[in-house]
Design a protein around this motif. Sequence first.
Motif, short mmCIF file in Angstrom:
data_model
loop_
_atom_site.label_atom_id
_atom_site.label_comp_id
_atom_site.label_asym_id
_atom_site.label_seq_id
_atom_site.Cartn_x
_atom_site.Cartn_y
_atom_site.Cartn_z
N ARG A 1 39.76 45.45 46.20
CA ARG A 1 39.99 44.64 47.40
C ARG A 1 41.05 43.59 47.15
N ARG A 2 41.08 43.09 45.92
CA ARG A 2 42.04 42.06 45.56
C ARG A 2 42.65 42.41 44.21
N VAL A 3 43.92 42.10 44.09
CA VAL A 3 44.61 42.27 42.81
C VAL A 3 45.20 40.91 42.45
N PHE A 4 45.60 40.78 41.20
CA PHE A 4 46.09 39.51 40.70
C PHE A 4 47.48 39.70 40.12
N GLU A 5 48.37 38.78 40.46
CA GLU A 5 49.75 38.83 39.99
C GLU A 5 50.11 37.53 39.28
N HIS A 6 51.06 37.65 38.37
CA HIS A 6 51.59 36.50 37.65
C HIS A 6 52.57 35.78 38.58
N ALA A 7 52.32 34.50 38.86
CA ALA A 7 53.21 33.73 39.74
C ALA A 7 54.61 33.65 39.15
N GLY A 8 54.73 33.69 37.84
CA GLY A 8 56.03 33.55 37.19
C GLY A 8 56.95 34.73 37.36
N CYS A 9 56.40 35.96 37.30
CA CYS A 9 57.28 37.14 37.34
C CYS A 9 56.82 38.21 38.33
N GLY A 10 55.65 38.04 38.94
CA GLY A 10 55.16 39.02 39.90
C GLY A 10 54.47 40.23 39.28
N GLY A 11 54.32 40.23 37.96
CA GLY A 11 53.65 41.35 37.30
C GLY A 11 52.15 41.34 37.54
N ASP A 12 51.54 42.52 37.42
CA ASP A 12 50.09 42.63 37.56
C ASP A 12 49.41 41.93 36.39
N VAL A 13 48.34 41.19 36.70
CA VAL A 13 47.56 40.52 35.66
C VAL A 13 46.28 41.34 35.47
N ALA A 14 46.12 41.89 34.28
CA ALA A 14 44.93 42.68 33.95
C ALA A 14 43.72 41.78 33.83
#
Length: 171
Positions: free
Chosen positions: A109-122
């Motif tokens: 339902r929700r995913v998490f991204e790094h604010a610095g580079c937009g990469g997926d945060v595991a």
Amino acid sequence: MALPREYPGQSCAIARALEIVGERWTLLILRDAVFGVRRFSDFSRHLGVPRAVLAERLEFLVAEGVLERVAGSRGRDEYVVTDKGLGLWPVLRALGAWGDAHYSPAGPRRVFEHAGCGGDVASGGRCARCGAQVPVAATVLVPGPGYEGPAEGDAISAALAAPHRLLEQLG
């Protein structure tokens, strides 16, 4: 009949942790607090938790140093996550990842991204793009493929329908 909160006679660290976070609603309250919910009324509406239960849980989490009660805007108390409470974020993320893997056929339902580079945060907090260990405050919550849309009439659900940095106040 309510079950007791304590695990007397057990010196296990997991038993001690469950004394703090093991009651119904507590982990969802903590999740929402990390997502940026701060006001009693917003917790109540978004979670649907009975007001008496919510008041007891918030009071307990404040007494345990997991949340802090602060004076908010318009003279209302607000609840913010303390450093001790932030220590539970990896646990919440791991539970969410487990739930996504086993109970979300359409995807998370929700995913998490790094604010610095937009990469997926595991779930371990590492960015897949840059490799950095991403602090909670540099994590952006984004609706994922399993997101069905906001609940009707719930301002918190509506706010969570757009990308939002964790710990920043919603509403």
